[in-house]
Design an enzyme around this catalytic site. Structure first.
Site, PDB file in Angstrom:
ATOM      1  N   ASP A 153      -6.182  -8.180   5.032  1.00 27.44           N
ATOM      2  CA  ASP A 153      -4.898  -7.523   4.850  1.00 27.44           C
ATOM      3  C   ASP A 153      -4.052  -7.703   6.111  1.00 27.44           C
ATOM      4  O   ASP A 153      -4.144  -8.744   6.760  1.00 27.44           O
ATOM      5  CB  ASP A 153      -5.110  -6.042   4.521  1.00 27.44           C
ATOM      6  CG  ASP A 153      -4.058  -5.499   3.573  1.00 27.44           C
ATOM      7  OD1 ASP A 153      -2.882  -5.484   3.962  1.00 27.44           O
ATOM      8  OD2 ASP A 153      -4.406  -5.073   2.463  1.00 27.44           O
ATOM      9  N   HIS A 223       0.355  -1.712   5.372  1.00 28.80           N
ATOM     10  CA  HIS A 223      -0.394  -2.046   4.167  1.00 28.80           C
ATOM     11  C   HIS A 223      -1.899  -2.053   4.412  1.00 28.80           C
ATOM     12  O   HIS A 223      -2.680  -1.482   3.639  1.00 28.80           O
ATOM     13  CB  HIS A 223       0.082  -3.405   3.659  1.00 28.80           C
ATOM     14  CG  HIS A 223      -0.345  -3.768   2.280  1.00 28.80           C
ATOM     15  ND1 HIS A 223      -1.559  -4.348   1.998  1.00 28.80           N
ATOM     16  CD2 HIS A 223       0.292  -3.654   1.087  1.00 28.80           C
ATOM     17  CE1 HIS A 223      -1.651  -4.585   0.699  1.00 28.80           C
ATOM     18  NE2 HIS A 223      -0.535  -4.167   0.116  1.00 28.80           N
ATOM     19  N   SER A 561      -2.305  -3.190  -4.976  1.00 25.80           N
ATOM     20  CA  SER A 561      -2.946  -3.183  -3.653  1.00 25.80           C
ATOM     21  C   SER A 561      -3.612  -1.849  -3.373  1.00 25.80           C
ATOM     22  O   SER A 561      -4.586  -1.774  -2.630  1.00 25.80           O
ATOM     23  CB  SER A 561      -1.910  -3.464  -2.562  1.00 25.80           C
ATOM     24  OG  SER A 561      -1.539  -4.812  -2.538  1.00 25.80           O
TER      25      SER A 561
END
Length: 677
Positions: A153, A223, A561
């Site tokens: 990520d 994220h 996600s």
């Protein structure tokens, strides 16, 4: 966040230490709160004021117990600053007598209370109202103790409490990884976040030479911290987003060790994660000794041998590592699913039973339920002029662009002091709010386009705002169109639990069938992916927009996600329980025991366009909740039936708004109400 929120109640009453002898039944004491209202210290209160308040509590209670000294022995909290009252051990008869005093607002038992969880794990059945039962897989699997979860990520924010190593023992001896600080000496790994690496050569090959800021595994986007903490973050009490959704954040395997593999960087031509870096990360992670790999990234489907994620995950699975991937956010169209290799667990996104409702009230007495995480609110019960962004175009701007509230499309003279109605699509939802605020709007109503249907998402907007569904948006547009003096107001959001029906498939969640191998059903399963609260970077705003100067430790984010690491956390638990199970066995156990009914005992559905009986709308209707229920897949043909079920009134509202917009603004005014995001 203090520890007082648990409000522990003793399992047995307390015996008054000042009394002994006979009549123990009458002398048993229990903790009560005596609430007296508010203090009147004024703005310049001093310690002496607080001392006087405390003394007044002693004197008040002493008048019932016999002396101030007795009261001092009974009181264990004295609220002296703003709340006026105290907590004390009292007998039942004493509490009843005190409650009758004219200065007393209330007297109540100090009952046990539990913080609300950030919800998804409660919704998935691993706990109930914050309580973890002895039958929970969490306890059976020791909370994923010492399983190693790797995450491809944007890196990690190591200072987050979700990655603290308090209470953790030595790093598992099998771990071969490292903490690659690069040029970031402040980055620290520990016994929880046991490894971090960055891979940027593929990215550099695309964008050119990179400066020193690219030589770190630190997450400056948010994220990666969010996904990694969802999979394996610690229990962190008091997690919330601007006070909303307050509870205890936790990952699916909260006692797991975690490792961050940074492969994604600032976008270039829409791309953030490059194949060369992805493959290097897979290769390294396999060597490092991870047990689980969570991969919340992807691209357009390609033959497996041309797909870096398919290749990397194939080699990981070959070495006994289960790989979980996100399905993509290109829904609701068919054939949009990514990460379609059969050896991957591919996860779609659905809602949970928590919402953040914010209501839109119109001047015609209609009201609509939306969602928001806005930190600002309008004055209660005060209405403001309401205008469609299509009627607030800047010079030489088409209504088609203005209704989307894009930068530079709005005329401040037309917007100032009003609530602006914007259409979802093209630019970020939070950016629409920023453009509205820059143009002088006091609030924003964000209306879905047809593609988004009933899917509404709570975002931390920078102005009072509410996101409403497609049909409700049509009604708002119709009202604006029919009235020259339209007005509205927006209520402050609140946190609501136990909402129904849930789960429902998110409109953005990519759907099957697989365009490469249609005979292989994809996605495999769905999990919570809408308004998920988890750890975040403090280098970025919660909106990820340059205009936003706010910072948060936890953020609410939506996408496949977010659903992917939920399954990664569950895989960690299964790996702890059954260390010899293969990735295929783990995948089989998950998809064959998942639930296909929502909390209304109806089929898990998508977001229909009409308020008709819910039907299955997606080929991905598996909901990750640990029961033994299993049934057939949904019938995708039902979606067309639902779409065709729109009433003539809906079509009429669309036509009316189009006609009015063309009439009331200048040339080039035709704009679509069905623009996809």
């Amino acid at each position: 966040m203090g520890q007082s929120a648990s409000l522990w109640t003793p399992s047995r009453p307390v015996v008054d230490p000042h009394l002994d002898g006979v009549g123990w039944g009458r002398l048993l004491k229990r903790p009560y709160v005596v609430y007296l209202g508010a203090h009147s210290h004024g703005a310049e209160a001093t310690p002496a004021d607080y001392d006087r308040a405390k003394q007044s509590h002693y004197e008040f209670l002493g008048s019932y117990l016999g002396s101030s000294e007795m009261a001092k022995g009974a009181i264990f909290y004295s609220y002296t600053k703003h709340i006026n009252g105290f907590a004390a051990y009292l007998g039942e008869e004493e509490a009843i007598r005190i409650s009758k005093h004219p200065d007393v607002v209330s007297v109540f038992l100090n009952q046990g209370r539990k913080l609300h969880t950030t919800r998804s794990w409660d919704f998935m059945g691993l706990e109930e109202n914050g309580e973890i039962s002895s039958s929970s897989i969490w306890k059976k699997a020791r909370f994923g103790e010492d399983i190693i979860i790797g995450n491809l990520d944007t890196g990690a924010w190591p200072e987050s409490k979700s990655f603290s190593d308090d209470g953790f023992g030595p790093i598992p001896s099998k771990w071969k990884g490292t903490c690659q600080r690069g040029l970031d000496p402040s980055f620290r790994c520990n016994r929880k976040l046991i490894g971090a690496r960055y891979f940027n050569k593929g990215y550099g090959a695309a964008v050119g030479p990179l400066n020193s800021t690219f030589k770190t595994p630190r997450d400056t986007e948010g994220h990666g911290s969010h996904t990694l903490s969802t999979a394996g973050g610690n229990f962190v009490a008091g997690a919330n987003v601007f006070g909303y959704g307050n509870g205890t954040a936790k990952g699916g395997s909260p006692k797991a060790r975690v490792a961050a593999y940074k492969v994604c960087w600032p976008p270039v031509a829409g791309n953030e994660c490059f194949d060369a870096d992805i493959l290097a990360a897979f290769d390294t992670a396999i060597h490092d000794g991870v047990d689980v790999l969570s991969v919340s990234l992807g691209g357009d489907p390609a033959p497996f041998y041309n797909d870096s994620i398919a290749i990397g995950s194939f080699h990981a699975v070959k070495h006994g590592i289960t790989v979980i991937c996100s399905a993509g956010n290109s829904g609701p169209g068919s054939g949009t699913v990514a990460n379609i290799a059969p050896w991957q667990i591919t996860v779609g996104a659905s809602t949970m039973d928590r919402q953040f409702p914010s209501y839109v009230f119109l001047g015609n007495n209609m009201s609509f339920r939306g969602e928001s995480l806005s930190t600002k609110s309008l004055p209660k019960n005060k209405f403001f002029p309401l205008i469609s962004a299509a009627f607030a175009t800047a010079a030489n701007v088409s209504a088609e662009q203005a209704i989307l509230c894009k930068a530079g499309t709005l005329d401040p003279k037309k917007v100032k002091g009003k609530i602006l109605v914007c259409l979802r699509g093209d630019n970020a939802r939070v950016d629409k709010g920023e453009q509205a605020a820059l143009a002088g709007a006091v609030g924003m109503v964000l209306a879905n386009n047809e593609a988004s249907g009933y899917e509404i998402i709570a975002d931390p907007h920078v102005l009072p705002a509410s996101h409403i569904n497609y049909l409700d948006g049509l009604a708002v547009f119709s009202y604006v169109n029919s009235s020259r003096s339209a007005v509205a107001t927006i209520t402050r959001p609140r946190t609501q639990l136990g909402t129904k029906p849930a789960p429902s498939m998110a409109a953005f969640s990519s759907k099957g069938p697989s365009t490469m191998t249609p005979e292989i059903l994809k996605p495999d399963i769905t999990a919570p992916g809408v308004s998920v609260i988890a750890a975040y970077t403090e280098a970025q705003a919660p909106t990820n927009q340059a205009f936003d100067n706010r910072r948060v430790k936890f953020n609410s984010v939506s996408g496949t996600s977010m659903s992917c690491p939920h399954v990664s956390g569950v895989v960690g638990l299964l790996k702890t329980l059954y260390p010899n199970w293969s990735p295929a066995a783990i995948k089989s156990a998950i998809v064959t025991t998942a639930e296909t009914l929502n909390n209304s005992n109806d089929d898990v559905s998508g977001f229909p366009l009409t308020k008709v009986k819910r039907r299955r709308l997606t080929t991905s209707s598996w909901s990750l909740k640990p029961t033994a229920n299993h049934s057939t897949k949904s019938d995708p043909s039902q979606r067309q039936w639902l779409i065709s079920a729109r009433t003539s009134a809906v079509d009429s509202a669309v036509d009316q708004h189009l006609t009015a917009a063309r009439t009331r603004v200048n040339a080039n005014c035709c704009f679509p109400l069905h623009t996809h995001c």
